[in-house]
Design a protein around this motif. Structure first.
Motif, PDB file in Angstrom:
ATOM      1  N   GLU A 168       0.821  -1.198   0.000  1.00 37.61           N
ATOM      2  CA  GLU A 168       0.000   0.000   0.000  1.00 37.61           C
ATOM      3  C   GLU A 168       0.860   1.255   0.000  1.00 37.61           C
ATOM      4  N   ASP A 169       0.357   2.273  -0.690  1.00 40.83           N
ATOM      5  CA  ASP A 169       1.064   3.547  -0.791  1.00 40.83           C
ATOM      6  C   ASP A 169       0.531   4.486   0.287  1.00 40.83           C
ATOM      7  N   PHE A 170       1.408   4.979   1.152  1.00 37.48           N
ATOM      8  CA  PHE A 170       1.005   5.878   2.228  1.00 37.48           C
ATOM      9  C   PHE A 170       1.408   7.319   1.959  1.00 37.48           C
ATOM     10  N   SER A 171       1.511   7.697   0.695  1.00 44.01           N
ATOM     11  CA  SER A 171       1.881   9.074   0.370  1.00 44.01           C
ATOM     12  C   SER A 171       0.673   9.996   0.524  1.00 44.01           C
ATOM     13  N   PHE A 172       0.933  11.288   0.500  1.00 45.84           N
ATOM     14  CA  PHE A 172      -0.137  12.290   0.567  1.00 45.84           C
ATOM     15  C   PHE A 172       0.111  13.314  -0.528  1.00 45.84           C
ATOM     16  N   GLY A 173      -0.098  12.895  -1.770  1.00 48.43           N
ATOM     17  CA  GLY A 173       0.163  13.747  -2.929  1.00 48.43           C
ATOM     18  C   GLY A 173      -0.976  14.697  -3.218  1.00 48.43           C
ATOM     19  N   ARG A 174      -0.825  15.458  -4.284  1.00 48.06           N
ATOM     20  CA  ARG A 174      -1.833  16.449  -4.671  1.00 48.06           C
ATOM     21  C   ARG A 174      -3.203  15.828  -4.946  1.00 48.06           C
ATOM     22  N   GLU A 175      -3.218  14.600  -5.442  1.00 50.99           N
ATOM     23  CA  GLU A 175      -4.499  13.964  -5.775  1.00 50.99           C
ATOM     24  C   GLU A 175      -5.317  13.639  -4.527  1.00 50.99           C
ATOM     25  N   LEU A 176      -4.728  13.708  -3.332  1.00 51.71           N
ATOM     26  CA  LEU A 176      -5.441  13.447  -2.081  1.00 51.71           C
ATOM     27  C   LEU A 176      -5.845  14.721  -1.354  1.00 51.71           C
TER      28      LEU A 176
ATOM     29  N   ARG B 242      -3.079  10.523   6.244  1.00 54.56           N
ATOM     30  CA  ARG B 242      -2.178   9.712   5.417  1.00 54.56           C
ATOM     31  C   ARG B 242      -2.128   8.271   5.905  1.00 54.56           C
ATOM     32  N   LEU B 243      -2.102   8.081   7.212  1.00 49.20           N
ATOM     33  CA  LEU B 243      -2.021   6.731   7.772  1.00 49.20           C
ATOM     34  C   LEU B 243      -3.357   5.992   7.731  1.00 49.20           C
ATOM     35  N   ASN B 244      -4.470   6.745   7.692  1.00 45.37           N
ATOM     36  CA  ASN B 244      -5.799   6.128   7.708  1.00 45.37           C
ATOM     37  C   ASN B 244      -6.504   6.145   6.355  1.00 45.37           C
ATOM     38  N   GLN B 245      -5.866   6.650   5.308  1.00 45.11           N
ATOM     39  CA  GLN B 245      -6.531   6.824   4.016  1.00 45.11           C
ATOM     40  C   GLN B 245      -7.041   5.508   3.428  1.00 45.11           C
ATOM     41  N   HIS B 246      -6.422   4.387   3.764  1.00 45.20           N
ATOM     42  CA  HIS B 246      -6.836   3.112   3.183  1.00 45.20           C
ATOM     43  C   HIS B 246      -8.082   2.538   3.851  1.00 45.20           C
ATOM     44  N   THR B 247      -8.474   3.114   4.980  1.00 39.55           N
ATOM     45  CA  THR B 247      -9.701   2.671   5.649  1.00 39.55           C
ATOM     46  C   THR B 247     -10.874   3.588   5.325  1.00 39.55           C
ATOM     47  N   ILE B 248     -10.629   4.650   4.555  1.00 40.56           N
ATOM     48  CA  ILE B 248     -11.666   5.629   4.221  1.00 40.56           C
ATOM     49  C   ILE B 248     -12.126   5.403   2.785  1.00 40.56           C
ATOM     50  N   ASP B 249     -13.458   5.441   2.586  1.00 40.04           N
ATOM     51  CA  ASP B 249     -14.022   5.296   1.237  1.00 40.04           C
ATOM     52  C   ASP B 249     -13.706   6.535   0.405  1.00 40.04           C
ATOM     53  N   ASN B 250     -14.225   6.568  -0.803  1.00 38.88           N
ATOM     54  CA  ASN B 250     -13.989   7.687  -1.721  1.00 38.88           C
ATOM     55  C   ASN B 250     -14.875   8.871  -1.334  1.00 38.88           C
ATOM     56  N   ILE B 251     -14.396   9.651  -0.384  1.00 39.81           N
ATOM     57  CA  ILE B 251     -15.142  10.824   0.069  1.00 39.81           C
ATOM     58  C   ILE B 251     -14.207  12.023   0.147  1.00 39.81           C
TER      59      ILE B 251
ATOM     60  N   THR C  88      -4.450  13.336  17.746  1.00 41.55           N
ATOM     61  CA  THR C  88      -4.378  12.152  16.885  1.00 41.55           C
ATOM     62  C   THR C  88      -5.469  11.145  17.242  1.00 41.55           C
ATOM     63  N   LYS C  89      -5.720  10.962  18.530  1.00 43.44           N
ATOM     64  CA  LYS C  89      -6.748  10.013  18.972  1.00 43.44           C
ATOM     65  C   LYS C  89      -8.132  10.447  18.476  1.00 43.44           C
ATOM     66  N   GLN C  90      -8.442  11.742  18.612  1.00 39.45           N
ATOM     67  CA  GLN C  90      -9.753  12.221  18.164  1.00 39.45           C
ATOM     68  C   GLN C  90      -9.891  12.138  16.648  1.00 39.45           C
ATOM     69  N   LEU C  91      -8.812  12.422  15.921  1.00 41.30           N
ATOM     70  CA  LEU C  91      -8.876  12.341  14.459  1.00 41.30           C
ATOM     71  C   LEU C  91      -9.122  10.899  13.996  1.00 41.30           C
ATOM     72  N   THR C  92      -8.442   9.939  14.608  1.00 41.40           N
ATOM     73  CA  THR C  92      -8.630   8.536  14.228  1.00 41.40           C
ATOM     74  C   THR C  92     -10.079   8.120  14.426  1.00 41.40           C
ATOM     75  N   LYS C  93     -10.675   8.559  15.518  1.00 45.68           N
ATOM     76  CA  LYS C  93     -12.078   8.251  15.793  1.00 45.68           C
ATOM     77  C   LYS C  93     -12.994   8.918  14.756  1.00 45.68           C
ATOM     78  N   LEU C  94     -12.654  10.169  14.387  1.00 47.19           N
ATOM     79  CA  LEU C  94     -13.492  10.905  13.433  1.00 47.19           C
ATOM     80  C   LEU C  94     -13.433  10.323  12.029  1.00 47.19           C
ATOM     81  N   TRP C  95     -12.273   9.814  11.592  1.00 44.19           N
ATOM     82  CA  TRP C  95     -12.189   9.226  10.247  1.00 44.19           C
ATOM     83  C   TRP C  95     -13.180   8.072  10.138  1.00 44.19           C
ATOM     84  N   ARG C  96     -13.244   7.225  11.178  1.00 42.40           N
ATOM     85  CA  ARG C  96     -14.186   6.095  11.169  1.00 42.40           C
ATOM     86  C   ARG C  96     -15.628   6.579  11.150  1.00 42.40           C
ATOM     87  N   LYS C  97     -15.921   7.567  11.999  1.00 39.01           N
ATOM     88  CA  LYS C  97     -17.292   8.063  12.129  1.00 39.01           C
ATOM     89  C   LYS C  97     -17.791   8.691  10.823  1.00 39.01           C
TER      90      LYS C  97
END
Length: 141
Positions: free
Chosen positions: A2-10, A74-83, A102-111
């Protein structure tokens, strides 16, 4: 691998990208953040950041928050759908530790990912607050 980059397309880059999301978004919030999101037609999730000077006075603190948000995404992008996601901060965030943010952000990505899935209930329409100047004009009459 898996690619964990954060390029312009993201990233959300133009005002039109942002304005599309502000029109009837799915919402998720914690005491530190508000996320607005909408499904996109890309094959990847995208992130836009708004860290207002009104909320976080010092530039070094605004940059720290943006850096933490980008890293978490960047670390959670693979668990997020196309949104498309717009992250906004609230008052008091500059006093929080990196771990808490970081803890609150991880929770928010899932939510927010759950709220943007097909079949998820639509958010209620946003009601604008009444204009204060119009209210004061009525009181003076």
């Amino acid at each position: 691998m898996e690619d964990f980059s954060f390029g312009r397309e993201l990233r959300l880059l133009t005002p039109s990208h942002y304005s599309r999301i502000f029109n009837e978004p799915a919402r998720a919030a914690t005491p530190l953040f508000t996320l607005l999101a909408k499904p996109n037609d890309q094959d990847k999730p995208r992130l836009g950041l708004t860290v207002a000077k009104k909320r976080v006075k010092k530039a070094c603190q605004r940059n720290r928050i943006k850096r933490l948000a980008r890293e978490s995404f960047r670390l959670n992008q693979h668990t997020i759908d196309n949104i498309d996601i717009v992250l906004m901060v609230k008052n008091g965030i500059d006093e929080q530790s990196n771990e808490e943010i970081t803890k609150q952000l991880t929770k928010l990505w899932r939510k927010i990912n759950e709220r943007c899935k097909p079949g998820a209930p639509k958010p209620p329409p946003f009601k604008k607050r009444p204009n204060k100047s119009a209210k004061s004009n009525k009181q003076t009459r």
